[in-house]
Design an enzyme around this catalytic site. Structure first.
Site, PDB file in Angstrom:
ATOM      1  N   CYS A 189     100.186   2.981  41.199  1.00 28.06           N
ATOM      2  CA  CYS A 189     100.400   2.388  39.872  1.00 28.06           C
ATOM      3  C   CYS A 189     100.771   3.414  38.804  1.00 28.06           C
ATOM      4  CB  CYS A 189      99.154   1.636  39.432  1.00 28.06           C
ATOM      5  SG  CYS A 189      98.570   0.432  40.638  1.00 28.06           S
ATOM      6  N   HIS A 325      95.667   1.996  30.435  1.00 26.71           N
ATOM      7  CA  HIS A 325      96.035   1.435  31.738  1.00 26.71           C
ATOM      8  C   HIS A 325      95.665  -0.050  31.730  1.00 26.71           C
ATOM      9  CE1 HIS A 325      97.088   1.520  35.948  1.00 26.71           C
ATOM     10  NE2 HIS A 325      95.887   1.074  36.302  1.00 26.71           N
ATOM     11  N   HIS A 365     101.000  -6.708  35.400  1.00 31.41           N
ATOM     12  CA  HIS A 365     100.929  -5.350  35.950  1.00 31.41           C
ATOM     13  C   HIS A 365     102.187  -5.104  36.781  1.00 31.41           C
ATOM     14  CE1 HIS A 365      99.683  -1.725  37.767  1.00 31.41           C
ATOM     15  NE2 HIS A 365      98.394  -1.979  37.960  1.00 31.41           N
ATOM     16  N   SER A 633     167.924  17.501  17.853  1.00 30.06           N
ATOM     17  CA  SER A 633     168.582  18.391  16.907  1.00 30.06           C
ATOM     18  C   SER A 633     167.619  19.485  16.445  1.00 30.06           C
ATOM     19  CB  SER A 633     169.145  17.588  15.733  1.00 30.06           C
ATOM     20  OG  SER A 633     169.974  18.402  14.916  1.00 30.06           O
TER      21      SER A 633
END
Length: 1018
Positions: A189, A325, A365, A633
């Site tokens: 994780c 977390h 998650h 020219s």
């Protein structure tokens, strides 16, 4: 207190560095990309966060749902879809590949676009760090449909390279052209946050100069919920209640995120858009200090926090928010908060002083992608100064301390900067104990732009846009026009700069020059794109006398320093020969009622030469290296100087003398007529001659007043269009004979060199030879001979069939002559505003740059400049993706066998009529994933092999394997399959020389002829 906390407090005397005031290098977050439940990009993600939107869906449970089934899903839309062509993959390769790897690849590209970085033109190395979750697609969708023989045929090429985690980042590096480290990270994780920490460390170690970091996770089937198990990690009701008293689990979902990182000093120096600054990070593992492998550890988490703040050099007490977390589990949340309490409390953080939250309450998650998505949330929070609500929080978890320094941020609230900058911490913990924590700070304020710059009138900017296909270009133009329609005026330079520096140059292109965003938007909606012929050769055209006017390029003198420098150099060299200041004549138009000083030949020719020469130097400074030159020219003299036939000082002296001697010749008249050369020859006689052959039916006659008047009368009687030119003399006629010998003597006094760049001769109409270029009499006679411009265009097109002609002088006369000669498809670009042309000088020149770039000329787009007023990278829409379904459906039932192999839904069987037209067998003769049965002949059999391997429906005999998106690995696979099919040994080298269906069939027939005993019975 953990050992690490005590050790670090001892080493720092209770403090952390200089609390951000030190000179240590930091890491800038310069690009963001994510695709998560409910949002396809960071902007949509942020809107959902601040509005408290939960993107976990509740579906109707199936009638036969098992006990404990929870119909909650956190899915992303269109996971089956992918733009395979954009990333150079065949449909078959895309369908077999792990969708996690496809997602990660897409997000890496999006992060680069957000960072304003094109790897093809980026300075320095770009690295990539990332990881994915378990590849359930391989197990559930791909493998069940493969027979044993099919698996042996697919392994290792297609299955391994597109599905094995080992190849995740190296495939990204290959597809995007990244040359820094490509490191696949796998820590469960915490994978993607560990990837960020490792990428930051690599930047500080100078392993690369930019880094991409993140992760991807796809939970399959996306529309299936899960079965709740008591005490498990998944929520019993489909809600994630992080840190709440009722927290009982999480919901796993799908998503991906990537951040682009640079050293802060480099980001500031490059004018990048900085979303946030990473002050420091740390990664560790719990080791054996816990009850089991899957259990979290308070000590391990406390240690990683302490290490991160020590590395950042800031106090935990300076942190205003922690993105936790926060899985919402009964055991995990209290352990995480206990570790935070220990570290923050030890540094004196007051109870309830620090906000905390978890993005998992919004989107579930995301496993390997969860850490980087939490980081992106925190980055947006410190950047925007706002804290989004953490959802479903009602009451403190009783297992957490009432005196905790943390309070769950359960509502949206402002987050103003206090005495110091806004700072946040981000945590991510993996099963197995790998912990990561990153410390963020709000971005530094952009340098203030000067008052003078803010008050300056708007300047034209070049808006460049490209795409892989014409449809994508039209869509991109519409998106960009929508942004421009509401953009503040002062942002137009930033937008132009971002497009020029930070976008890949694709083949379908358009460009517009505008001074205001609304005008740019309108121009984009009107613009039509062109397909650039890669590295198109540029040819410089230099016009002759007649196009000049007083004040031409005045705007360029004021706004283009490079051009002004070269023009000033020429003017200074001309001054002693002309007795006038050319800069004064070129800087402002003639006063009202006054004659244009540049009608005088003695001033006109020096002025034209100076402007053309300065323009040539300006374009070469942009990186344009002309493949050839063509003048008209006087313009041939500019071509000779640019080609190195003569030095600049010598060229200036001779051009000034040429103009002076011509002006001393008898006056005459020039007449443009719509006649072929043969028709014009019938009008020649005493006092009248052909002066120029400009196009197949566009000539110029030159001579005395009487002779021209007689020709006019005759042409009028015949109904032929004729027009007198505004000139002072009858150039390229016998009236100039008096100047030839004196001028030849002057040319003989300078050194003439063979040309370094080829250019066409006006006299012969073909490429000038070294002998001609170094012959003084050639240059003297050039003023007298007819200008064979049309022939010069023809000679040019023989060796450069598809050039881009840049007319470096006022107006577009030469471009029209060239188009009349070479056809309307000839690409011509005017670079200087004509006397009666609308717009500003800068607008016309910028549009010329844009047109040349759109046609494929390799050049450097206008630079940003230096100092605080320079443009900066800004947020703009990315390249549109043409996502199509590339997916192998899983078997309909769990008991499905290989006999019921799923079809590649990205590859529907073509109608029989289409197959026959393409030279292929009946679709029934091909088994997906299995052997190819014999069809009517070798070419049809080979085509069937190609269709099966590449997943492309229509394969033609002369299709090239590599042009179809295949590679050398596919070539080996095809040869191996052909060898088995034809019981032969086909030479791979011979096939690679001409990798087509037809060639492979020829090789098969040849091999069978040489070994008839092994031939397949037809």
């Amino acid at each position: 207190m953990s050992e690490a906390v005590a050790e670090h407090n001892d080493r720092t005397d209770g403090t952390y560095g200089m609390d951000g005031a030190d000179d240590q290098e930091r890491i800038a977050v310069v690009g963001l990309a994510c695709r998560v439940p409910g949002a396809d990009d960071p902007d949509g993600f942020w809107r959902n966060l601040v509005e408290g939107v939960e993107s976990i869906e509740r579906l109707e449970p199936p009638a036969d749902a098992p006990e404990g089934y929870v119909p909650a899903v956190a899915r992303i839309k269109g996971v089956e879809d992918f733009d395979a062509e954009f990333f150079g993959m065949t449909p078959r390769e895309a369908a077999l590949a792990d969708p996690q790897q496809r997602l990660f690849l897409e997000q890496c590209w999006a992060a680069l676009e957000d960072a304003g970085c094109d790897p093809e033109r980026s300075r320095g190395r770009i690295g990539v760090w990332g990881g994915t979750s378990f590849n359930s697609y391989l197990v559930l969708n791909v493998l069940p449909g493969r027979s044993r023989e099919g698996l042996l045929g697919e392994y290792p090429a297609a299955l391994l390279h597109g599905n094995d985690k080992d190849y995740l980042t190296s495939r990204v590096a290959h597809r995007l052209g990244l040359t820094g480290p490509a490191v696949t990270v796998q820590t469960a994780c915490s994978t993607s946050l560990v990837a960020v920490a490792e990428a930051a460390r690599a930047l500080l170690d100078y392993q690369c100069d930019m880094a991409l970091a993140g992760g991807a996770s796809v939970k399959l089937p996306q529309d299936w919920g899960y079965v709740y198990e008591t005490g498990g990690i998944q929520s019993p009701d489909g809600y994630c209640r992080a840190f709440d008293a009722d927290a009982a689990g999480t919901v796993f979902g799908s998503g991906a995120g990537v951040v682009a990182l640079k050293r802060l000093s480099d980001a500031l120096a490059d004018g990048d858009r900085i979303h946030a600054v990473i002050l420091g990070s740390a990664v560790n593992n719990d080791g054996s200090r816990k009850s089991g492998y899957t259990a979290p550890s308070t000590d391990g988490q406390a240690d990683v926090l302490t290490d991160a703040y020590f590395a950042a050099g800031v106090s935990p007490a300076s942190i205003g928010y922690v993105e936790a977390h926060g899985t919402g589990t009964a055991i995990g949340d209290p352990i995480e908060l206990a570790a935070l309490d220990e570290v923050f409390g030890a540094d004196g953080a007051a109870p309830g002083a620090v906000a905390i939250g978890s993005v998992k309450t919004n989107i579930g998650h995301l496993n390997a992608a969860s850490g980087v998505v939490g980081l992106i949330k925190a980055v947006l929070a410190v950047r925007e100064g706002e804290l989004p609500p953490s959802l479903h929080y009602r009451t403190r978890n009783p297992r957490t301390s009432e005196k905790s320094p943390f309070t769950v941020n359960d509502r949206r609230r402002a987050w103003p900067a206090g005495p110091g900058p806004r700072r946040a911490g981000v945590s991510s913990f993996g099963v197995g104990g790998t912990n990561a924590h990153v410390v963020l700070e709000q971005p530094p304020a952009a340098p203030a732009r000067t008052t003078t710059a803010a008050a300056a009138p708007p300047r034209h900017q070049l808006i460049t846009l490209s795409a892989r296909t014409s449809d994508a270009l039209a869509e991109a133009a519409g998106r960009l026009a929508d942004v421009l329609g509401t953009a503040p005026a002062e942002t137009l330079p930033d937008i132009a700069h971002t497009l020029a520096r930070g976008r890949r140059r694709f083949p379908y292109r358009t460009a517009v020059a505008a001074a205001e965003p609304a005008a740019a938007a309108a121009a984009l909606r009107r613009a039509t794109g062109v397909r650039a012929a890669g590295d198109a050769p540029a040819v410089f055209l230099f016009p002759g006398q007649g196009t000049q006017y007083q004040g031409m390029t005045a705007g360029l003198l004021a706004e283009e320093p490079e051009f002004a420098r070269h023009l000033a150099e020429c003017a200074e060299l001309f001054a002693p020969h002309t007795g006038t200041d050319l800069l004064a004549l070129l800087s402002s138009p003639a006063p009202a009622g006054a004659d244009d000083a540049l009608t005088s030949t003695r001033f006109a020719q020096p002025a034209l030469f100076a402007v053309e020469y300065a323009l040539a130097r300006w374009w070469t400074a942009r990186g344009v290296r002309p493949a050839a030159l063509l003048g008209h020219s006087l313009g041939e003299w500019t071509a000779a100087a640019v080609a190195g036939v003569m030095g600049l000082e010598d060229a200036v002296r001779l051009v000034a003398a040429r103009g002076r001697l011509m002006e001393e010749c008898p006056r005459g008249v020039m007449l443009a007529v719509e006649l072929t050369e043969a028709e014009a020859r019938t009008l020649e006689g005493p006092g009248l001659t052909i002066a120029a052959l400009n196009a197949p039916a566009r000539c110029v006659l030159s001579g005395t007043e009487a002779a021209v008047a007689a020709a006019e009368a005759e042409l009028a009687a015949r109904g032929v269009a004729a027009k007198r030119l505004v000139t002072s003399h009858a150039f390229h006629s016998p009236l100039l004979d008096p100047m030839v010998e004196p001028f030849a003597d002057l040319v003989a006094g300078v050194r003439l060199n063979p040309p370094r760049i080829p250019f066409a001769s006006n006299v012969t109409g073909t490429w000038i030879t070294d002998a001609e270029a170094t012959d003084p009499r050639y240059w003297a006679g050039q003023a007298r001979a007819a200008v064979r411009f049309a022939d010069g265009v023809g000679a040019l097109l023989e060796v450069q069939p598809d050039p881009v002609l840049l007319e470096l002088g006022p107006g577009r006369a030469l471009g029209r002559f060239a188009a009349w000669t070479g056809g309307p498809a000839l690409r011509t670009v005017g670079t200087v505003r004509g006397a009666r042309q609308a717009g500003s000088d800068r607008q016309v020149l910028l549009q010329a740059v844009g047109d040349a770039w759109a046609h494929g000329v390799d050049l450097e787009l206008p630079s940003a400049g230096d100092g605080p007023d320079r443009p900066r990278i800004t947020a703009l829409p990315g390249h549109p993706m043409d996502r199509r379904r590339h997916w192998i459906d899983a078997p309909a039932a769990a008991g499905a066998t290989a006999a019921a192999a799923p079809a590649l839904s990205a590859l529907p069987a073509p109608p029989a009529a289409d197959v026959a037209a393409a030279g292929g067998p009946d679709p029934a003769d091909v088994e997906v994933g299995g052997p190819v049965r014999l069809a009517d002949g070798p070419q049809e059999q080979v085509a069937a092999l190609w269709r099966e391997l590449l997943g492309i429906e229509r394969i033609r005999p002369d299709d090239d394997l590599f042009m179809l998106g295949g590679d050398s690995l596919n070539a080996s696979q095809l040869i191996s399959r052909a060898n088995r099919l034809f019981r032969a040994d086909l030479p791979l080298e011979d096939f690679l020389d001409e990798p087509t269906v037809r060639r492979m069939a020829e090789l098969a027939v040849r091999a069978q002829t040489h070994n008839p005993a092994e031939a397949v019975e037809q």
